[in-house]
Design a protein around this motif. Structure first.
Motif, PDB file in Angstrom:
ATOM      1  N   ILE A 183       0.712  -1.051  -0.149  1.00 14.74           N
ATOM      2  CA  ILE A 183       0.040  -0.127  -0.097  1.00 14.74           C
ATOM      3  C   ILE A 183       0.934   1.231   0.069  1.00 14.74           C
ATOM      4  N   SER A 184       0.710   2.246  -0.773  1.00 10.97           N
ATOM      5  CA  SER A 184       1.244   3.471  -0.935  1.00 10.97           C
ATOM      6  C   SER A 184       0.068   4.361  -0.797  1.00 10.97           C
ATOM      7  N   ILE A 185       0.305   5.464   0.335  1.00 12.11           N
ATOM      8  CA  ILE A 185      -0.261   6.523   0.537  1.00 12.11           C
ATOM      9  C   ILE A 185       0.568   7.935   0.232  1.00 12.11           C
ATOM     10  N   PRO A 186      -0.307   9.036   0.254  1.00 11.61           N
ATOM     11  CA  PRO A 186       0.653  10.195  -0.145  1.00 11.61           C
ATOM     12  C   PRO A 186       1.593  10.486   0.952  1.00 11.61           C
ATOM     13  N   ASN A 187       2.802  10.860   0.555  1.00 19.19           N
ATOM     14  CA  ASN A 187       3.927  11.269   1.412  1.00 19.19           C
ATOM     15  C   ASN A 187       4.214   9.897   2.384  1.00 19.19           C
ATOM     16  N   GLY A 188       4.156   8.764   1.554  1.00 16.91           N
ATOM     17  CA  GLY A 188       4.580   7.513   2.597  1.00 16.91           C
ATOM     18  C   GLY A 188       4.116   6.306   2.339  1.00 16.91           C
ATOM     19  N   THR A 189       4.359   5.248   2.808  1.00 20.97           N
ATOM     20  CA  THR A 189       3.726   3.937   2.468  1.00 20.97           C
ATOM     21  C   THR A 189       3.016   3.264   3.909  1.00 20.97           C
ATOM     22  N   ASN A 190       2.364   2.364   3.658  1.00 25.41           N
ATOM     23  CA  ASN A 190       1.669   1.839   4.853  1.00 25.41           C
ATOM     24  C   ASN A 190       1.374   0.361   4.777  1.00 25.41           C
ATOM     25  N   HIS A 191       1.119  -0.489   5.664  1.00 28.47           N
ATOM     26  CA  HIS A 191       0.592  -1.611   5.576  1.00 28.47           C
ATOM     27  C   HIS A 191      -0.806  -1.755   5.798  1.00 28.47           C
ATOM     28  N   THR A 192      -1.340  -0.673   6.426  1.00 21.68           N
ATOM     29  CA  THR A 192      -2.918  -0.731   6.488  1.00 21.68           C
ATOM     30  C   THR A 192      -3.456   0.637   6.112  1.00 21.68           C
ATOM     31  N   ALA A 193      -4.554   0.502   5.270  1.00 20.37           N
ATOM     32  CA  ALA A 193      -5.069   1.922   5.027  1.00 20.37           C
ATOM     33  C   ALA A 193      -6.583   1.923   5.303  1.00 20.37           C
ATOM     34  N   SER A 194      -7.043   2.902   5.744  1.00 22.34           N
ATOM     35  CA  SER A 194      -8.564   3.038   6.206  1.00 22.34           C
ATOM     36  C   SER A 194      -9.160   3.959   5.189  1.00 22.34           C
ATOM     37  N   SER A 195     -10.566   3.885   5.340  1.00 20.92           N
ATOM     38  CA  SER A 195     -11.041   4.895   4.401  1.00 20.92           C
ATOM     39  C   SER A 195     -11.060   6.343   4.435  1.00 20.92           C
ATOM     40  N   ASP A 196     -10.766   6.990   3.491  1.00 22.43           N
ATOM     41  CA  ASP A 196     -10.159   8.307   3.361  1.00 22.43           C
ATOM     42  C   ASP A 196     -10.573   9.111   2.151  1.00 22.43           C
ATOM     43  N   SER A 197     -10.340  10.167   1.827  1.00 25.79           N
ATOM     44  CA  SER A 197     -10.671  10.823   0.632  1.00 25.79           C
ATOM     45  C   SER A 197      -9.513  10.744  -0.234  1.00 25.79           C
ATOM     46  N   GLN A 198      -8.360  10.611   0.190  1.00 27.89           N
ATOM     47  CA  GLN A 198      -7.173  10.756  -0.409  1.00 27.89           C
ATOM     48  C   GLN A 198      -6.782   9.730  -1.460  1.00 27.89           C
ATOM     49  N   ILE A 199      -6.185   9.923  -2.533  1.00 26.90           N
ATOM     50  CA  ILE A 199      -5.812   8.724  -3.232  1.00 26.90           C
ATOM     51  C   ILE A 199      -4.807   7.931  -3.171  1.00 26.90           C
ATOM     52  N   ILE A 200      -4.837   6.702  -3.019  1.00 29.89           N
ATOM     53  CA  ILE A 200      -3.911   5.594  -2.549  1.00 29.89           C
ATOM     54  C   ILE A 200      -3.496   4.530  -3.626  1.00 29.89           C
ATOM     55  N   SER A 201      -2.497   3.831  -3.509  1.00 30.70           N
ATOM     56  CA  SER A 201      -2.150   2.933  -4.466  1.00 30.70           C
ATOM     57  C   SER A 201      -1.869   1.571  -3.595  1.00 30.70           C
ATOM     58  N   LEU A 202      -2.688   0.672  -4.603  1.00 29.73           N
ATOM     59  CA  LEU A 202      -2.706  -0.842  -4.093  1.00 29.73           C
ATOM     60  C   LEU A 202      -1.775  -1.598  -4.830  1.00 29.73           C
ATOM     61  N   PHE A 203      -0.797  -2.378  -4.397  1.00 33.08           N
ATOM     62  CA  PHE A 203       0.263  -3.433  -5.006  1.00 33.08           C
ATOM     63  C   PHE A 203      -0.617  -4.794  -5.042  1.00 33.08           C
TER      64      PHE A 203
END
Length: 420
Positions: A183-203
């Protein structure tokens, strides 16, 4: 007299046995393909030709194609092409797409190919795929590839997802089962993402289905959870709940195995999540020196186990609550692509409503139902289905739970796509 009664009872028994035998043979014959074929032939003879005398018969049809005479079964499935169903706006203008919160009129054409007046025709309206509430909803805005790894960008509108989750991509015509590997979120990466309005990338791990994804997935498609898919192939995932040190032994992390299995000789990757301005604590190739369950040393752990993992030579500050550990080696995962078939039973469709009408012999009638689309996109397409049956005089489907236009002249369906 007793002899006479015995003889009469014997004759009655013989007659009852013969009646039961004839009844069973008739039932088997009616269930046989030969009987159905004869029924179809008689229908063709009765209603395909010009009728010049009153026969006191009804033959109710919702036409699935131009020139549909009602003969069934058809050689192929009628996939949403019915000419007997029309979707229009309240002004009567035909619509080919569905929009959120808009009201539509579902109009059904009924043809009575028999000469008997049908005084009470019931028309039931359904739609599919049946909406299923999902814990996760991710809307795709774009798809790209890094070498052979698919990367989908979009917005997680509902729920949360973590590395290792099994997911399902819902396209217009297929369901694609995949596994989340990053998972890649704006300004970083993460192992978990929660519902938000920002665009994220899923591998995604799609097991080399690169070409299929290129042709099937497009912006607007959705991703939901797939909790029941290939449970034995779950990626090992352990989430840290507590961290403490044991003098002379090392650092212990405790928590619950969320999914998968792990044995002591395998290596682990630590994913910590990185925010803007924070240094990454991700660590690859960690080796646990012991596993403990309820103060008992074990060599393997599985889903649901509450365990402690001991690491020698690692500082306590490396781990934090919420971090996850996964196996370093790739799990044996097999992706899948399944065609989305329209449901063909009442139980798998959403019931929209019912209307009652009538129709003279050799005549056509129109009945309609108003329907309002939900306030948000909940599926890629709608398949509207209508089923007609006459209560008096009786003209009923053979299988009342089936909604198969290719098998039943009382049923027709029409596919309409969702649009933004």
């Amino acid at each position: 007299m007793n002899d006479l009664l015995k003889e009469i009872n014997r004759d009655i028994k013989i007659l009852n046995d013969q009646i039961e035998k004839d009844s069973n043979e008739l039932k088997r014959y009616k269930d046989s393909p030969e009987f159905k074929t004869e029924q179809d032939l008689s229908k063709r003879q009765e209603f395909d030709n010009t009728i010049d005398e009153f026969q006191a018969k009804s033959f109710l049809v919702i036409p699935s194609f131009i020139g549909d005479s009602g003969n069934r079964p058809l050689s192929s499935y009628v996939r949403g092409s019915s000419v007997g169903i029309k979707i229009s706006d309240p002004a009567g203008i035909t619509q080919h797409t569905i929009k959120a919160n808009h009201t539509y009129v579902i109009e059904t054409e009924l043809i009575n190919k028999g000469d008997l007046y049908l005084s009470s025709i019931n028309v039931d309206f359904f739609c599919s795929p049946k909406y299923k509430e999902s814990d996760v909803l991710f809307e795709i805005t774009s798809i790209s590839f890094l070498f052979n790894t698919p990367i989908v960008k979009g917005v997680l509108k509902k729920g949360s997802i973590s590395i290792g989750d099994h997911l399902k991509i819902i396209t217009e015509s297929h369901s694609i089962y995949t596994q989340l590997t990053g998972i890649s979120i704006p300004n970083g990466t993460n192992h978990t993402a929660s519902s938000d309005s920002q665009i994220i990338s899923l591998f995604l791990d799609t097991d080399q289905l690169k070409n299929e994804l290129k042709s099937l997935v497009s912006p607007g498609d959705r991703i939901v959870e797939a909790p029941d898919y290939n449970t034995e192939q779950r990626m090992f995932r352990f989430r840290v709940e507590d961290v403490f040190s044991i003098t002379g032994r090392g650092t212990v992390v405790s928590g619950i195995v969320e999914q998968g299995t792990f044995t002591l000789n395998q290596k682990l990757n630590l994913f910590t999540g990185t925010k803007s301005g924070e240094r990454s604590r991700n660590k690859l190739g960690l080796e646990a020196t012991s596993l403990t369950i309820m103060r008992q040393t074990v060599t393997s752990i599985k889903t649901g186990d509450r365990v402690g993992l001991l690491f020698r030579g690692l500082e306590k500050t490396l781990f934090r609550k919420g971090d996850i550990l996964v196996k370093q080696t790739r799990e044996d995962f097999t992706a899948a692509i399944k065609i989305t078939e329209p449901p063909q039973s009442v139980q798998n469709n959403e019931f929209l409503g019912s209307r009652t009408t009538y129709c003279h012999g050799f005549d056509t009638t129109i009945t309609s139902l108003k329907w309002t689309a939900p306030p948000h996109k909940d599926r890629s397409e709608y398949i509207f289905t209508a089923r007609a049956y006459a209560a008096f005089p009786t003209d009923m489907p053979q299988d009342f739970d089936a909604l198969s236009p290719e098998l039943d002249r009382h049923v027709a369906s029409k596919k309409v796509e969702w649009t933004v």
